[in-house]
Design a protein around this motif. Sequence first.
Motif, PDB file in Angstrom:
ATOM      1  N   TYR A   1      -5.342   1.361  -3.087  1.00 47.47           N
ATOM      2  CA  TYR A   1      -5.324   0.759  -1.758  1.00 47.47           C
ATOM      3  C   TYR A   1      -5.521   1.856  -0.717  1.00 47.47           C
ATOM      4  O   TYR A   1      -4.565   2.486  -0.255  1.00 47.47           O
ATOM      5  CB  TYR A   1      -4.000   0.032  -1.531  1.00 47.47           C
TER       6      TYR A   1
ATOM      7  N   LEU B   1      -8.107  -5.293  -0.592  1.00 50.73           N
ATOM      8  CA  LEU B   1      -6.656  -5.205  -0.724  1.00 50.73           C
ATOM      9  C   LEU B   1      -6.090  -6.366  -1.531  1.00 50.73           C
ATOM     10  O   LEU B   1      -5.116  -6.207  -2.271  1.00 50.73           O
ATOM     11  CB  LEU B   1      -6.011  -5.180   0.664  1.00 50.73           C
TER      12      LEU B   1
ATOM     13  N   THR C   1       0.838  -1.193   0.000  1.00 55.51           N
ATOM     14  CA  THR C   1       0.000   0.000   0.000  1.00 55.51           C
ATOM     15  C   THR C   1       0.874   1.244   0.000  1.00 55.51           C
ATOM     16  O   THR C   1       2.089   1.181   0.172  1.00 55.51           O
ATOM     17  CB  THR C   1      -0.909   0.027   1.242  1.00 55.51           C
TER      18      THR C   1
END
Length: 530
Positions: free
Chosen positions: A171, A160, A123
């Motif tokens: 994300y 995710l 992320t």
Amino acid sequence: MVAEHFIASIGAPDKPPGTNVAKDAAIFIHEFQPLAAQRAIFKKSATQPNCLAVSEDYLFAAQADKAVVNVYNRAKGNQEAVVPFTERITSLVLACDNTVLILGTVEGRIFLWEVCTGRQITTAQAHLQAVTALAVDPTSNFLLSASADSNVHVWALPSLLSFSNTGLEAYSQLRTFSSHRAEVTALAVGHSSSACNIAVTASRDKTCLVWDYHTNNVLRTYLLHSVPQSLALDAADRAAYVGYDDGSIHQLNLLSSSKAESGQLQSLLDSSDGTAPRQPSARSRWRLPNSSTDSALSISLSFDSCTLLSGHQSGAILAWDVASGRVQTNIIQQPLPGPVNNLVFLPVTGLPADSKRKRNVPTIIKPKFGAFDTTNGSVPGNYALGMDLVSGLHSSHSMFKQALTAPSFGQALIDEGLSELVAWGKIAPPAANDNAAPASDDFMALDADDSEDPRQLPLEQQNAALTAQIESLRRLQTASFDKIEKINTERKGLLLREQKRLAKRGSVRANGVGHHEVDMEETEDSSDED
């Protein structure tokens, strides 16, 4: 035979190991009951708090001040791999039946590593400071990440892991809990699989908050007596246990009323006075008989929540009796050579109800960042799953078991109940028997009498009962179709609005208008549509 074990890992050793500890030993597996004894050790490791994750086959230990994770094979008893990462790891947690390892970094990012495929997802910088703790709910649908920046992010774990997400901007967290004012040191999630589950966080601002991570509503606010170092929830989510920096343990009764003199219980989901501070009673604070052990860095509860283990800075591991709040015994004869930063009870083995494992992970596949990225959201052709299927994958759970473990009652169970409710009273009761005992007023026969055959009823009554059931099913079908049509209409409207927004953004950018003006126009359009 039923047995219960726990795992303890230490940080960097600050003293020579004793005669009872092997050289370089860092992770210890002890049998807690029926016979307290050491069962296995793993060497060459030094972990920080919240940096140990345990599965049926492997141990994952993030090394202190290093960007590597040591992987140990529990069956072979050796170190299987050393996995490097681009950033130092500060917290670990397993999700999705122990097939996904989630890692928090010192830079505030989240890594997701599928250990059976080698896929790695990264992320963007979600937190401004290091991620201090991670937790996954029992359904593996939500991920919670706590940080030194005092915030807790709530993520949708399936989103995710989805292949449809492309780019770091995809994300993003669902919501942020920002009621703390200092570093969040400990995080725990309740054991419920329903939509009423809770999260508990402790911070250096000397507060412990109980909140609903689905809505961010604060349910309890506790003012602690000292800086919390560790946190644990009992199996029924009735009490939280906080380990302090002076080695004491504080028991927080989550069901007690805010009015101490009332002595009544209060629902945990009652948020009427959630923000009102509560001062835990000093009588519920468990103190050490002496000051030989210091900060309680880690705590864990046994299977029945009757015993609490605490790991301390001095290397000692103490067992507390939850009922009396007193130290029962020192689990190990001599302290470990370093601070006990992680302490985890393993699932009980030997129970008759233990289900056989359906899959086995033969080997760990090291992460390959970007190897499975796609631009169209489809599963790439080189995506392969390395797993042994030990038994059948079909589920043989009964409808009751499914309803008991599901977040809510299933539609099939609701339809069946409504049909029975509509048909209730349509069938006339059988003729009364003179010799039969009179039924009480609150009597309700849920099962038909074996002596009476429903097919022996008059044809008119049978037709009436079947007609009532058919009408009930038709009403349910009509309501379901109406709901589906309403959802489709809303979905089409949202898609149309998104298409207009994207088209307008593209045309405006082509004309050279700044981002701020575009956002202002989108906001005005949204308000007009609302």
